[in-house]
Design an enzyme around this catalytic site. Structure first.
Site, PDB file in Angstrom:
ATOM      1  N   ASN A   1       1.687   3.021  -2.696  1.00  0.00           N
ATOM      2  CA  ASN A   1       1.088   3.993  -3.512  1.00  0.00           C
ATOM      3  C   ASN A   1      -0.171   4.418  -2.769  1.00  0.00           C
ATOM      4  OD1 ASN A   1       2.406   4.128  -6.674  1.00  0.00           O
ATOM      5  ND2 ASN A   1       2.396   2.146  -5.898  1.00  0.00           N
TER       6      ASN A   1
ATOM      7  N   HIS B   1       0.640   0.823 -13.226  1.00  0.00           N
ATOM      8  CA  HIS B   1       1.163  -0.331 -13.620  1.00  0.00           C
ATOM      9  C   HIS B   1       2.736  -0.426 -13.860  1.00  0.00           C
ATOM     10  CE1 HIS B   1       1.654  -4.372 -15.651  1.00  0.00           C
ATOM     11  NE2 HIS B   1       2.289  -3.998 -16.600  1.00  0.00           N
TER      12      HIS B   1
ATOM     13  N   SER C   1       3.144   3.396 -15.586  1.00  0.00           N
ATOM     14  CA  SER C   1       2.043   4.073 -16.244  1.00  0.00           C
ATOM     15  C   SER C   1       0.884   4.272 -15.392  1.00  0.00           C
ATOM     16  CB  SER C   1       1.733   3.304 -17.665  1.00  0.00           C
ATOM     17  OG  SER C   1       2.872   3.065 -18.516  1.00  0.00           O
TER      18      SER C   1
ATOM     19  N   GLY D   1       0.750  -1.215  -0.033  1.00  0.00           N
ATOM     20  CA  GLY D   1      -0.019  -0.019   0.146  1.00  0.00           C
ATOM     21  C   GLY D   1       0.726   1.313   0.147  1.00  0.00           C
TER      22      GLY D   1
ATOM     23  N   ASP E   1      -4.595  -4.023 -18.508  1.00  0.00           N
ATOM     24  CA  ASP E   1      -3.465  -2.933 -18.745  1.00  0.00           C
ATOM     25  C   ASP E   1      -3.521  -2.190 -20.240  1.00  0.00           C
ATOM     26  OD1 ASP E   1      -2.793  -3.607 -16.412  1.00  0.00           O
ATOM     27  OD2 ASP E   1      -1.160  -5.274 -16.984  1.00  0.00           O
TER      28      ASP E   1
ATOM     29  N   ASN F   1      -5.584   2.867 -12.821  1.00  0.00           N
ATOM     30  CA  ASN F   1      -4.723   1.813 -12.343  1.00  0.00           C
ATOM     31  C   ASN F   1      -3.232   2.223 -12.460  1.00  0.00           C
ATOM     32  OD1 ASN F   1      -3.692  -0.688 -11.231  1.00  0.00           O
ATOM     33  ND2 ASN F   1      -3.263  -1.385 -13.475  1.00  0.00           N
TER      34      ASN F   1
HETATM   35  C1  GAR Z   1       3.123  -1.004  -7.546  1.00  0.00           C
HETATM   36  O1  GAR Z   1       4.360  -1.037  -7.946  1.00  0.00           O
HETATM   37  C2  GAR Z   1       2.340  -1.168  -8.457  1.00  0.00           C
HETATM   38  O2  GAR Z   1       2.568  -0.600  -9.842  1.00  0.00           O
HETATM   39  C3  GAR Z   1       2.161  -2.552  -8.876  1.00  0.00           C
HETATM   40  O3  GAR Z   1       1.924  -3.202  -7.596  1.00  0.00           O
HETATM   41  C4  GAR Z   1       3.027  -2.383  -6.729  1.00  0.00           C
HETATM   42  C5  GAR Z   1       1.854  -2.235  -5.572  1.00  0.00           C
HETATM   43  O4  GAR Z   1       2.870  -1.588  -4.446  1.00  0.00           O
HETATM   44  N1  GAR Z   1       0.773  -2.909  -9.605  1.00  0.00           N
HETATM   45  C6  GAR Z   1       0.494  -4.111 -10.485  1.00  0.00           C
HETATM   46  O5  GAR Z   1       1.761  -4.777 -10.687  1.00  0.00           O
HETATM   47  C7  GAR Z   1      -0.606  -4.113 -11.069  1.00  0.00           C
HETATM   48  N2  GAR Z   1      -0.459  -4.886 -12.443  1.00  0.00           N
HETATM   49  P1  GAR Z   1       2.403  -0.789  -3.245  1.00  0.00           P
HETATM   50  O6  GAR Z   1       1.399  -1.680  -2.725  1.00  0.00           O
HETATM   51  O7  GAR Z   1       3.494  -0.528  -2.538  1.00  0.00           O
HETATM   52  O8  GAR Z   1       1.577   0.503  -3.672  1.00  0.00           O
END
Ligand code: GAR
Length: 325
Positions: free
Chosen positions: A21, A115, A142, A19, A151, A113
């Site tokens: 982000n 990615h 992105s 979490g 995606d 989203n």
């Molecule tokens: C992030 O790096 C995001 O880009 C990726 O998961 C991570 C979550 O990190 N998302 C994907 O791969 C979606 N296909 P977080 O929980 O620390 O934010």
């Protein structure tokens, strides 16, 4: 006019992992003048690290494990929480579940989203390893609109991260996260406030106006206008007004049948219509665009009607014939 706080877009965030982000989005939303507020953080995993961070900031949280439930049943529980929170947008931040097509369609244009790749490269999983293996000079992240195809929705913003000598997927992932934390809050803020952005609104209006037969754009007294007919003898059927003549509105001006109709419409729907300075006197009405929930089909219908009212019979006849098929 309502104050800035009450105009903030309401955003829900779905997470599955650490979490970080979500945290970047949440802390950005707590700064003055943020375009959005976080009304819910929900997860399919009870141990998702971000839930505690959100709760500590007083944000409502919701957990519903996907285990033992069909995709539809799990989505339905998440969607109930989403609706209950009053969210206008859903922001996915490391939510590692694919939402059902029906869910995505119901929220069309309102789910974003992030990615970890420079889309359209490396959709799906293992994006860092694939970028390194391909010998790419840069990886990145992105932000895109979510559509039923994985995606593949419109890319709104990207951040690039250089790939170094000896890079591993782990070291790269760490730096891409830093970049994501800068990118996502800004991209979300831009997206939720684009309905107040004159460039975005003019872009949408232009697309609809210039899709009508034999049209072109022409400036008129400093405002973009749209004409039907030849460059030489064409007639204006619409104007785009960005708070012209002291108006508070960003608006599309189109032609009504006359003063009676115009005043009737304004009286019935003062949130939608207004009488523009100068043009109003000759029956042009203002359609307010810088407001929540603009109905773009309605805008398109007005453009068509206004176009018809000034287009030469030669062109409208062709259009009538085409409409019959
Ligand atoms: C992030 O790096 C995001 O880009 C990726 O998961 C991570 C979550 O990190 N998302 C994907 O791969 C979606 N296909 P977080 O929980 O620390 O934010």
């Amino acid at each position: 006019m309502a104050d800035a706080a009450s105009q903030r877009a309401k955003v829900a965030i779905f997470i599955s992992g650490s979490g970080t982000n979500m945290a970047a989005l949440l802390y950005a939303s707590l700064l003055d003048d943020s375009a959005y507020e976080v009304v819910l953080v929900a997860s399919n995993k009870a141990d998702a690290g971000g839930l505690e961070i959100a709760a500590a900031e007083g944000v409502e949280t919701f957990v519903h494990s996907h285990k033992g439930h069909s995709r539809e049943a799990h989505d339905a529980a998440m969607e109930d929480a989403l609706i209950e929170s009053g969210a206008q947008y859903l922001v996915l931040a490391g939510y590692m579940r694919i939402l059902s097509d029906e869910f995505v369609r119901r929220w069309e244009g309102r789910i974003l989203n992030i990615h970890p790749s420079l889309l359209p490269k490396y959709k799906g999983l293992d994006t860092y390893a694939r970028a390194i293996a391909a010998g790419d000079s840069h990886a990145g992240a992105s932000v895109h609109v979510v559509t039923p195809e994985l995606d593949a929705g419109e890319v709104l913003a990207q951040a690039r991260v250089a790939i170094r000598e000896g890079e591993t997927p782990e070291t790269l992932a760490g730096r891409v996260k830093f970049a994501e934390h800068q990118l996502y809050p800004r991209a979300v803020a831009d997206y939720v406030s684009r309905g107040l952005n004159p460039d975005y609104l003019l872009g949408r209006v232009s697309e609809l106006a210039l899709a009508l037969p034999e049209t072109h754009s022409r400036e008129s007294h400093g405002a973009p206008g749209f004409r039907v007919g030849s460059e030489k003898a064409g007639k204006f059927f619409a104007y785009f007004s960005d708070r012209h003549h002291g108006s508070e509105h960003i608006a599309l001006l189109v032609k009504t049948s006359g003063m009676d109709e115009m005043l009737g419409l304004i009286e019935a729907q003062p949130d939608v219509y207004f009488k523009p300075a100068f043009y109003g006197a000759s029956g042009w009405i203002g359609l307010i665009l810088n407001r929540a929930d603009v109905d773009w089909t309605h805008v398109e219908e007005w453009l068509m009607r206004s176009w018809r009212s000034v287009a030469p019979a030669r062109i409208t006849k062709l259009q009538d014939a085409a409409d019959m098929f």
